[in-house]
Design a protein around this motif. Structure first.
Motif, PDB file in Angstrom:
ATOM      1  N   ASP A   1     -32.881  -2.235 -31.333  1.00  0.00           N
ATOM      2  CA  ASP A   1     -33.475  -1.166 -30.535  1.00  0.00           C
ATOM      3  C   ASP A   1     -32.443  -0.057 -30.302  1.00  0.00           C
ATOM      4  O   ASP A   1     -31.378  -0.319 -29.749  1.00  0.00           O
TER       5      ASP A   1
ATOM      6  N   ALA B   1     -32.304   2.003 -28.169  1.00  0.00           N
ATOM      7  CA  ALA B   1     -32.066   2.248 -26.744  1.00  0.00           C
ATOM      8  C   ALA B   1     -30.684   1.761 -26.309  1.00  0.00           C
ATOM      9  O   ALA B   1     -30.069   2.367 -25.438  1.00  0.00           O
ATOM     10  N   TYR B   2     -30.178   0.673 -26.934  1.00  0.00           N
ATOM     11  CA  TYR B   2     -28.875   0.148 -26.529  1.00  0.00           C
ATOM     12  C   TYR B   2     -27.762   1.137 -26.842  1.00  0.00           C
ATOM     13  O   TYR B   2     -26.943   1.465 -25.990  1.00  0.00           O
TER      14      TYR B   2
ATOM     15  N   GLN C   1     -28.028   4.232 -27.423  1.00  0.00           N
ATOM     16  CA  GLN C   1     -28.204   5.478 -26.682  1.00  0.00           C
ATOM     17  C   GLN C   1     -27.746   5.320 -25.235  1.00  0.00           C
ATOM     18  O   GLN C   1     -27.111   6.222 -24.682  1.00  0.00           O
ATOM     19  N   ALA C   2     -28.054   4.170 -24.642  1.00  0.00           N
ATOM     20  CA  ALA C   2     -27.569   3.923 -23.285  1.00  0.00           C
ATOM     21  C   ALA C   2     -26.043   3.970 -23.274  1.00  0.00           C
ATOM     22  O   ALA C   2     -25.432   4.601 -22.406  1.00  0.00           O
ATOM     23  N   ALA C   3     -25.439   3.329 -24.278  1.00  0.00           N
ATOM     24  CA  ALA C   3     -23.973   3.310 -24.341  1.00  0.00           C
ATOM     25  C   ALA C   3     -23.420   4.725 -24.493  1.00  0.00           C
ATOM     26  O   ALA C   3     -22.463   5.106 -23.817  1.00  0.00           O
ATOM     27  N   ALA C   4     -24.031   5.519 -25.376  1.00  0.00           N
ATOM     28  CA  ALA C   4     -23.545   6.882 -25.590  1.00  0.00           C
ATOM     29  C   ALA C   4     -23.696   7.716 -24.325  1.00  0.00           C
ATOM     30  O   ALA C   4     -22.795   8.471 -23.957  1.00  0.00           O
ATOM     31  N   SER C   5     -24.824   7.557 -23.628  1.00  0.00           N
ATOM     32  CA  SER C   5     -25.011   8.364 -22.427  1.00  0.00           C
ATOM     33  C   SER C   5     -24.014   7.955 -21.345  1.00  0.00           C
ATOM     34  O   SER C   5     -23.701   8.744 -20.460  1.00  0.00           O
TER      35      SER C   5
ATOM     36  N   ARG D   1     -18.425  -2.448 -29.251  1.00  0.00           N
ATOM     37  CA  ARG D   1     -18.792  -3.121 -28.014  1.00  0.00           C
ATOM     38  C   ARG D   1     -20.288  -3.383 -27.899  1.00  0.00           C
ATOM     39  O   ARG D   1     -20.710  -4.211 -27.114  1.00  0.00           O
ATOM     40  N   VAL D   2     -21.095  -2.637 -28.641  1.00  0.00           N
ATOM     41  CA  VAL D   2     -22.541  -2.787 -28.475  1.00  0.00           C
ATOM     42  C   VAL D   2     -23.217  -3.224 -29.771  1.00  0.00           C
ATOM     43  O   VAL D   2     -23.841  -4.281 -29.826  1.00  0.00           O
TER      44      VAL D   2
ATOM     45  N   PRO E   1     -21.632  -6.666 -31.505  1.00  0.00           N
ATOM     46  CA  PRO E   1     -21.994  -7.872 -30.729  1.00  0.00           C
ATOM     47  C   PRO E   1     -23.484  -8.194 -30.791  1.00  0.00           C
ATOM     48  O   PRO E   1     -23.858  -9.355 -30.867  1.00  0.00           O
ATOM     49  N   LEU E   2     -24.321  -7.146 -30.804  1.00  0.00           N
ATOM     50  CA  LEU E   2     -25.758  -7.417 -30.876  1.00  0.00           C
ATOM     51  C   LEU E   2     -26.146  -7.924 -32.255  1.00  0.00           C
ATOM     52  O   LEU E   2     -27.156  -8.598 -32.419  1.00  0.00           O
TER      53      LEU E   2
END
Ligand code: ADP
Ligand code: MG
Lengths: 263, 357
Positions: free
Chosen positions: A160, A162-163, A165-169, A180-181, A184-185
């Protein structure tokens, strides 16, 4: 399959075993029996000895096992890095399909051809790799990268956005997002791919046999040599050692995967 | 540090489809602006243009007085909370909240305190060592808000943050968000929702979107009491929208003359009369409308009556203490002139929502 009544479930299990045992288990059982045998009785091995194992776990054979392990580890690491890199780089672009097909080519042609082409390609300075362990590792990596690439590409498609993008924001740059995102996912898929690559490399023979130098003899070559000269029982013992080792490594990898999934 | 958001003629297109059409909108520092509109109207796209996940084909986006149009998302310094939370599943709650602080290289010794503060603010302190999958939806949303707030952004973007929660939890969280806003008066919030209740409750101002365009913008009271278009009237609150003709000193509806301030509308022009259901009373009074009850719903404190007035459906929320009138009864409705708003008639085919019977 959802089967509710106990009798029906038993029936399903029975059918599964009836199909599974002859196709998958029986050949391995015969190999295992042969590795302990002293002679043939009819079509089945007979007699019991541990002599073959003594030979299969000493000196030469252990060197070959180590060689196989090192080759498989190096090749699957190389394949994983290359495949993951390519999958990440080509994500969402039109190059994705082309890259996938390119990686698949070595799987589609006989492995002997891969061995031969590497032999020709790296036979002259500055790319002189003939007679080195590197060319064996390279051949294995070429043969298994497709599996790593496929697994990682498929996992990336399912990831997704969204992960990231959340990290970038939150202020994470591309490298931090990757380390880190995203990675690992992707860990469950990466470890599954690693296991597959490792297993394929442990058993590779046809390309290896064209390339291996005298000081880098993987175990499958030994197995082949033994059976080729008629020492079937020693070959069987070597094969069992190869299988058990591979199985143990895969078990360890799948434990990493279980941990990654259940976090 | 106070920061607002400004859209300056921002257009976004996906492969030739314009999904956001020259948006001009300013969110003042410390203001809560709700972007309200039906699904597909371009709200999320506008928010993504601020966050940096979509590039406008034209126009500029400002955060504070900084033009961020060409900045990548991680340099924009906004906090974002989305519908599906997007908590990192492989990190515990505290690591999730610390993520932004580490990414921005906050001093190490301050991180733990800031994480604790953010979790405290959202009431999640007790869950710091859990993994996201061990939390309920509402708790996950709190963590997502804590994670966005931990970096102390000047701007907080929320994209339908409550739509995955059940009704009860939603109203609790709405109150929480209002409290958060009181605790953080400097943070500007852009709050995307398709739920008018959320917008009316939370927002200082509402920007109303429809079909890729900004339709209207104003305070909730303003949009509710003095809507300027049929779309606004029908999307913010419920409304009776009756086709009328302007006369010299009022409007003509279904043969009757109603005493409604006609403003600047020219006599003879078609117009739409907007009256809120709760402004309509049962019984004789000014601006009487007579018709048959076609539907009646008991709603606890009020009854909702649907009355057929000369072929037009009029909805009234009345506090009738003597039970619901039986269907088919002839009733008289009335409303005060000051509760009615005269709107320009919608262009043919545009702006749905007129309550033609
Ligand atoms: N990545 C995308 N690619 C193509 N079209 C998109 C994309 N994202 C959104 N759209 C389209 O843009 C329009 C507006 O979408 P959106 O901003 O998500 O609306 P809202 O948030 O108001 O429901 C929709 O018609 C949607 O189909
Ligand atoms: Mg949306």
């Amino acid at each position: 399959m959802l089967v509710h009544s106990r009798r029906a479930r038993r029936a399903v299990h029975a059918v599964f075993l009836a199909l599974f045992l002859p196709v998958f288990a029986l050949p391995f059982l015969v190999v295992a029996a042969a590795s302990l045998a002293t002679r043939w009785s009819g079509i089945l091995p007979a007699g019991v000895t541990l002599d073959h194992y003594r030979a299969a776990t000493g000196g030469d054979a252990i060197d070959a096992l180590t060689t196989s392990l090192l080759t498989a580890l190096a090749a699957s690491a190389l394949a994983l890095v290359t495949g993951t890199w390519a999958a990440l780089a080509a994500k969402g672009s039109r190059a994705r399909r082309v890259v996938g097909l390119l990686f698949m080519l070595p799987v589609a042609v006989p492995s002997v051809v891969v061995g031969l082409s590497l032999l020709v390609a790296f036979s002259r300075p500055p790319l002189l790799l003939n007679g080195t362990s590197t060319i064996v590792v390279l051949a294995h990596a070429v043969l298994v990268t497709s599996f790593a690439h496929q697994a990682v590409s498929a996992a990336l498609d399912r990831l997704d956005p969204a992960y990231e993008q959340a990290a970038a924001s939150l202020g994470a740059g591309p490298v931090r997002v990757l380390l880190r995102v995203r990675l690992p996912l992707l860990l469950p898929s990466l470890s599954a791919a690693a296991g597959l690559c490792f297993a394929l490399s442990m058993g590779e023979l046809s390309a290896t046999i064209m390339l291996y130098p005298p000081d880098w003899v993987p175990l499958p070559v030994k197995v082949f040599a033994a059976t080729d000269r008629g020492a079937l029982f020693s070959g069987a013992a070597l094969a069992v050692v190869l299988m058990v080792t591979t199985f143990l490594v895969l078990l360890a990898v799948s434990r990493i995967r279980t941990r990654a999934v259940h976090r | 540090m106070t920061t607002g958001i400004r859209f300056d003629g921002v257009s976004v297109a996906y492969g030739g489809d314009v999904v956001l059409d020259s948006l001009d909108l300013t969110v003042e520092p410390g203001e809560v602006m709700a972007l309200l509109g039906p699904s597909g109207s371009g709200k999320t796209t506008a928010l993504r243009a601020v966050a940096g996940f979509v590039r406008p084909v034209s126009g500029r986006v400002f955060i504070g007085d900084r033009d961020v149009t060409d900045l990548p998302p991680h340099r924009r310094g906004v906090g974002m909370v989305v519908q599906q939370y997007a908590l990192f599943p492989h990190m515990r709650v505290d690591a999730n909240v610390a993520f932004g602080l580490k990414a921005r290289r906050a001093p190490k010794d301050g991180i733990a305190a800031r994480v604790a503060e953010a979790l405290e603010m959202t009431g999640m302190s007790a869950y710091a060592r859990r993994y996201p999958r061990e939390l309920s939806g509402g708790q996950q949303q709190r963590v997502a808000i804590a994670r966005a707030l931990a970096v102390r952004p000047g701007v907080l973007l929320l994209d339908e943050p409550l739509s995955a929660l059940d009704a009860r939890l939603r109203s609790d969280m709405l109150a929480e968000l209002a409290r958060l806003h009181r605790d953080l008066p400097d943070v500007s919030m852009l709050y995307v929702t398709h739920d008018q209740m959320e917008a009316l409750t939370l927002a200082d101002r509402i920007a109303l979107m429809d079909r890729s365009r900004l339709q209207d913008c104003g305070t909730p009271q303003d949009l509710y009491r003095r809507p300027r278009t049929e779309f606004t009237a029908s999307f913010v609150g419920t409304a009776n929208l009756l086709p009328v003709t302007v006369t010299g000193d009022g409007v003509r509806f279904a043969g009757a003359v109603l005493d409604v301030p006609a403003g600047t509308a020219a006599p003879g022009a078609p117009a739409t009369l907007c009256v809120r259901p709760h402004a309509i009373g049962l019984g004789e009074g000014p601006n009487a409308l007579r018709g048959k009850v076609t539907e009646a719903q008991w709603r606890g404190a009020t009854h909702r009556l649907c009355v057929d007035v000369a072929g037009h459906r009029v909805t009234a929320d009345v506090g009738e203490p003597h039970g619901t009138p039986p269907l088919g009864t002839e009733v008289t409705l009335h409303f005060a002139a000051r509760d009615a708003v005269l709107l320009p008639a919608a262009a043919a085919g545009a702006g749905g929502g007129a309550a033609h019977g």
